[in-house]
Design an enzyme around this catalytic site. Structure first.
Site, short mmCIF file in Angstrom:
data_model
loop_
_atom_site.label_atom_id
_atom_site.label_comp_id
_atom_site.label_asym_id
_atom_site.label_seq_id
_atom_site.Cartn_x
_atom_site.Cartn_y
_atom_site.Cartn_z
N TYR A 167 -4.95 -1.73 9.63
CA TYR A 167 -5.66 -1.50 8.37
C TYR A 167 -6.68 -0.38 8.60
O TYR A 167 -7.19 -0.18 9.69
CB TYR A 167 -6.32 -2.77 7.81
N TYR A 193 0.80 -1.23 0.00
CA TYR A 193 0.00 0.00 0.00
C TYR A 193 0.83 1.28 0.00
O TYR A 193 0.27 2.37 -0.03
CB TYR A 193 -0.94 0.00 1.21
N HIS A 252 -4.71 6.21 -0.56
CA HIS A 252 -5.31 5.99 0.76
C HIS A 252 -4.28 6.07 1.88
O HIS A 252 -4.66 6.13 3.05
CB HIS A 252 -5.99 4.62 0.78
N ASN A 289 -14.03 5.44 6.00
CA ASN A 289 -14.13 4.34 6.95
C ASN A 289 -13.10 4.42 8.08
O ASN A 289 -13.36 3.97 9.20
CB ASN A 289 -14.01 3.00 6.23
N ASN A 309 -9.77 0.46 7.98
CA ASN A 309 -11.13 0.40 8.51
C ASN A 309 -11.21 0.08 10.00
O ASN A 309 -12.29 0.13 10.59
CB ASN A 309 -11.94 -0.64 7.73
#
Length: 219
Positions: free
Chosen positions: A81, A31, A36, A129, A83
């Site tokens: 993570y 990532y 994000h 989120n 969320n």
């Protein structure tokens, strides 16, 4: 090598309560560099600029502790993570007995143009989120500050989830690198000034920057 978080609590100071700057993102090389994860990038850039090492680990987060102009600062990147970010931020704020007016969350925002920043005293989660999880672990309280980093909207009919997990194009990356440098100034402003005129002026400058860029591109 990461070390365990020391038991030292900056809250013992009766003069200055620490600020917690919390950057949102997803852990792992997969990532890195994605839209994000710009919250993680902002924390890393700020840490380097003020000489704080991100070499602590606790509360499901990679962390750093230090002082900026004699003001105590805690930096954190939850490794839960996106969320589940609240699983880190909630216990972390509780451990340091921080009021929410000493918490600032850095996150990506599709509602702002790419590279445009906005300081915000409080607000909702805006369908983000990560923010939603943070708010849930703050018992629904939304009275914490944010540094919103614009990443723009997905083109055409592109799935927003795919857009968020995509890396920046070269032109967007250049704008984002400039924005991160401006973000360092924004976070230093937060440390120096309470929410008010100085924050508003920063936001106006960011809006003008976008309008100027848009005019140049349209010319």
């Amino acid at each position: 090598m990461l070390s365990r978080l020391s038991r030292r609590c900056y809250c013992t100071s009766s003069v200055h309560r620490p600020w917690l700057f919390l950057g949102l993102g997803n852990p792992g090389d997969k990532y890195k560099g994605t839209r994000h994860n710009i919250g993680f990038e902002m924390i890393d850039v700020f840490a380097e600029s003020v000489g704080i090492q991100m070499n602590l680990v606790n509360f499901k987060a990679i962390m750093g502790q230090g002082f900026v102009a004699d003001l105590p600062v805690i930096l954190a990147k939850p490794q839960t993570y996106m969320n589940l970010s609240g699983e880190s931020s909630g216990p972390l704020a509780a451990y340091y007995k921080l009021p929410l007016n000493r918490v600032l969350v850095v996150h990506d925002d599709m509602q702002l143009p790419c590279g445009v920043l906005r300081l915000q005293e409080k607000g909702g989660h805006g369908c983000h989120n990560g923010l939603k999880s943070v708010m849930n672990h703050f018992r629904g309280n939304r009275e914490f500050a944010r540094l919103r980093i614009g990443i723009g909207k997905p083109p055409g009919q592109m799935d927003p989830k795919a857009f968020l997990l995509q890396k920046f194009s070269m032109p967007a990356r250049e704008r984002m690198d400039k924005a991160l440098a401006e973000g360092v100034d924004a976070l230093k402003l937060v440390l120096a000034k309470d929410f008010g005129e100085s924050w508003r002026l920063f936001n106006v400058e960011q809006k003008y920057k976008h309008l100027k860029q848009h005019t140049i591109l349209s010319a």
